[in-house]
Every structure is written in structure tokens, then in C-alpha cells.
Design a protein around this motif. Structure first.
Motif, short mmCIF file in Angstrom:
data_model
loop_
_atom_site.label_atom_id
_atom_site.label_comp_id
_atom_site.label_asym_id
_atom_site.label_seq_id
_atom_site.Cartn_x
_atom_site.Cartn_y
_atom_site.Cartn_z
N GLN A 220 0.82 -1.21 0.00
CA GLN A 220 0.00 0.00 0.00
C GLN A 220 0.85 1.26 0.00
O GLN A 220 0.52 2.26 -0.66
CB GLN A 220 -0.92 -0.01 1.22
N ARG A 221 1.99 1.22 0.71
CA ARG A 221 2.88 2.39 0.72
C ARG A 221 3.48 2.63 -0.66
O ARG A 221 3.55 3.77 -1.14
CB ARG A 221 3.98 2.18 1.75
N GLU A 222 3.92 1.54 -1.33
CA GLU A 222 4.46 1.70 -2.69
C GLU A 222 3.40 2.17 -3.66
O GLU A 222 3.67 3.01 -4.54
CB GLU A 222 5.06 0.36 -3.14
N ASP A 223 2.16 1.63 -3.53
CA ASP A 223 1.08 2.10 -4.41
C ASP A 223 0.79 3.58 -4.18
O ASP A 223 0.53 4.33 -5.13
CB ASP A 223 -0.17 1.27 -4.16
N LEU A 224 0.85 4.01 -2.91
CA LEU A 224 0.60 5.42 -2.61
C LEU A 224 1.70 6.30 -3.20
O LEU A 224 1.42 7.36 -3.79
CB LEU A 224 0.50 5.61 -1.10
N GLU A 225 2.96 5.87 -3.07
CA GLU A 225 4.06 6.64 -3.65
C GLU A 225 3.95 6.71 -5.17
O GLU A 225 4.18 7.76 -5.78
CB GLU A 225 5.40 6.02 -3.23
N ARG A 248 -11.67 6.32 -10.41
CA ARG A 248 -12.58 5.32 -9.86
C ARG A 248 -12.00 3.91 -9.98
O ARG A 248 -12.13 3.09 -9.06
CB ARG A 248 -13.92 5.40 -10.62
N ASP A 249 -11.36 3.62 -11.10
CA ASP A 249 -10.71 2.31 -11.25
C ASP A 249 -9.61 2.12 -10.21
O ASP A 249 -9.46 1.03 -9.64
CB ASP A 249 -10.13 2.18 -12.66
N ILE A 250 -8.81 3.17 -9.97
CA ILE A 250 -7.76 3.06 -8.96
C ILE A 250 -8.37 2.82 -7.58
O ILE A 250 -7.88 2.01 -6.79
CB ILE A 250 -6.89 4.34 -8.96
N GLN A 251 -9.47 3.51 -7.30
CA GLN A 251 -10.12 3.35 -6.00
C GLN A 251 -10.68 1.94 -5.84
O GLN A 251 -10.53 1.32 -4.78
CB GLN A 251 -11.24 4.38 -5.87
N LEU A 252 -11.32 1.41 -6.88
CA LEU A 252 -11.86 0.05 -6.81
C LEU A 252 -10.75 -0.98 -6.65
O LEU A 252 -10.89 -1.95 -5.89
CB LEU A 252 -12.68 -0.24 -8.07
N ALA A 256 -10.25 -3.42 -3.50
CA ALA A 256 -10.22 -4.88 -3.64
C ALA A 256 -8.95 -5.47 -3.02
O ALA A 256 -8.97 -6.58 -2.48
CB ALA A 256 -10.31 -5.26 -5.11
N ASP A 257 -7.82 -4.74 -3.10
CA ASP A 257 -6.57 -5.26 -2.55
C ASP A 257 -6.39 -4.95 -1.08
O ASP A 257 -5.40 -5.41 -0.48
CB ASP A 257 -5.38 -4.66 -3.34
#
Length: 296
Positions: A220-225, A248-252, A256-257
Motif C-alpha cells: 500500500q505504501r508503494e502504491d501510494l508513492e 474510480r478504477d484506482i479506488q476500486l 479490492a486489494d
């Protein structure tokens, strides 16, 4: 050992190529020297011939000026000299041609011998390479057979351990069933307000391990960066999407993850409500409540 063989083979190949280049350069150098020598000889013969022609013409003109009567004799003499000169030139040309042909034939024979030697060396090198490759293939086959044998033994041991583990689990399940049955019978005979172990165990829910939580936190930290660093309008344009649809796709995907914490299920809630409704005066809690209310 493979690296040493490759280095030795590469060294031999470089030496062979260097020897070939050296012989080719030597051949080209000798060839150029011979051609230069031949051109010089031909130039000398041509100059000599031209000089002789000039000298002969001068002599002829001088003789014509001095003695006209000797013209016929001089002409005959010149014809004889010309014939001799042509014969000598033809003889010299034949000798030169014979020497040149002999030298060329010697060079050709030397080149043929060198090519045969190189071909033999190449065939020997190919044979040695084939032997080494066959030896490597044999070693690979032996290694593969040993690996397969080890895998088979490992699989058999894993199956044996799994069988023992299953047997231990079965014994443990039987022991837990017996313990639960004994506990239930004891509770029926002697009720007590403390909940049973099986009731407490039934409410347990699996929770993620610490390593799984750390891995999820890292992802999640890498995705946020990555999300902070990326150009969202450009990404949406490249995907032929609007900005809102891309977000919206990024949020979904993030939803999901996401690793969710354990939550109570509907069965636990219904069980708790049912227990509150099913408390009777004969239960230990009911008796305790009555005794406490009946106390002065």
C-alpha cells in the motif's frame, strides 16, 4: 572448469586467427613486392627499349647525313639487330614468365598446404568440442537423474510427514471431540456461568499474520508513492478514459486489494441474542439473579 575450457578454446581461436592474418599479410606483402619488382623490370625494359630506339634513330639519321650509300647496309644491320633484339626480348620474357609461374605455383602450393593444415586443425578442434559437449551432456544427464531421485525421495518423505501430520491432526481432533463431549456432559451435570471452551473457540476468526500485514503495508505504501508520482491526466488520456473513471478504477482496485480486519459474522450476533433470550430461572445466571434480588 567450464570457464577455463572456454578461455583455452578462445585463446586457441585467437592464436589461430592471428596466425592466419599474419600469413595473409605476409602473402599480400610478398605479392605486392613481386608486382612492384615486375613493374620496375618492365619499366626498365621499356626505357631501355625506348632509349635504344632513340639511339638507333639518331645513329640512322647521322648515318643518313654522312653516308647515303651505306643506307642499305645499315638497314640490313639494323634489321639483324632488331631480329636479335626481339629474340633476346622474347627469350627474356619467356624466362621471366617461367620464373613468375614457378613462384606463383609455389605460393599456391604453400597456400593449399596451409589450408589443409587449418582444415585439419579445425576438424580436430570440432572433435574436441564435440567430446566436451558430450561429456557436459552426460554430466547434465547424471545431475538430472540425481535430482529426480532426490525429488522422488523428497516427495516420499513429504508424503510420509504429511501422513504423520494428518494422523496427528486426526488424533488431536478426536481428543478435542472427546474433551468437548466431556466438557458438555460436565456442564449439563454441573451448570456454571463460565462459557464453554467450544463456545469460545467457535467465535474465533482467522486473522492475518504479522508478515502478511507488513507485506500489505509495504504494497500500500508503494502504491501510494506511485500514485503521488504519476501524472493522472496523462495516464487517463493514454487509457482513453476520463479522469474520474481512471480515479474510480484506482479506488476500486485499492479497495479490492485492501486487507480488511476480522469482523463478526451474523451467526455470532444471532447466537449472542439467542443466549440472552433463552436464559431461564433454572440457569445458573437466573438463579444467581434471583438469589441476588431476593437478598434483603
Amino acid at each position: 572448469m567450464g570457464a577455463d575450457d572456454m578461455d583455452e578454446e578462445m585463446l586457441k581461436k585467437l592464436k589461430r586467427e592471428a596466425a592466419i592474418r599474419s600469413k595473409e599479410e605476409d602473402f599480400e606483402r610478398r605479392k605486392k613486392a613481386e608486382e612492384k619488382k615486375k613493374r620496375q623490370q618492365l619499366q626498365e625494359l621499356r626505357e631501355e627499349y625506348e632509349n635504344k630506339l632513340v639511339r638507333r634513330e639518331q645513329e640512322r639519321l647521322a648515318m643518313l647525313k654522312k653516308q647515303t650509300e651505306l643506307r642499305a647496309r645499315k638497314k640490313a644491320e639494323n634489321d639483324r639487330l632488331n631480329n636479335l633484339r626481339e629474340k633476346n626480348m622474347e627469350k627474356k620474357h619467356k624466362a621471366w614468365k617461367a620464373r613468375a609461374d614457378q613462384e606463383i605455383q609455389a605460393v599456391i602450393e604453400e597456400q593449399v598446404v596451409e589450408e589443409e593444415r587449418l582444415e585439419e586443425a579445425i576438424q580436430e578442434a570440432r572433435a574436441r568440442k564435440a567430446e566436451r559437449e558430450e561429456e557436459k551432456r552426460a554430466q547434465a544427464r547424471d545431475k538430472q537423474s540425481r535430482k529426480e531421485e532426490q525429488d522422488m525421495m523428497r516427495s516420499e518423505k513429504d508424503q510420509e510427514r504429511q501422513r504423520k501430520r494428518d494422523l496427528r491432526n486426526l488424533n488431536r481432533v478426536d481428543a478435542l471431540k472427546i474433551e468437548a463431549r466431556d466438557e458438555l456432559e460436565s456442564f449439563i451435570q454441573n451448570p456454571f456461568p463460565v462459557p464453554l471452551k467450544q463456545v469460545l473457540a467457535g467465535r474465533l476468526r482467522p486473522v492475518p499474520k504479522v508478515t502478511e500485514l507488513l507485506a500489505a503495508y509495504k504494497d500500500q505504501r508503494e502504491d501510494l508513492e506511485q500514485l503521488e508520482a504519476q501524472d493522472i491526466p496523462m495516464r487517463a488520456q493514454l487509457r482513453n478514459q476520463s479522469i474520474f473513471q481512471y480515479v474510480r478504477d484506482i479506488q476500486l482496485k485499492a479497495e479490492a486489494d485492501r486487507m480488511r480486519p476480522p469482523e463478526p459474522v451474523a451467526g455470532d450476533l444471532m447466537r449472542t441474542v439467542g443466549k440472552k433470550k433463552q436464559q431461564t430461572p433454572s440457569s445458573p445466571s437466573g438463579k444467581r439473579g434471583k438469589s441476588s434480588r431476593g437478598r434483603p
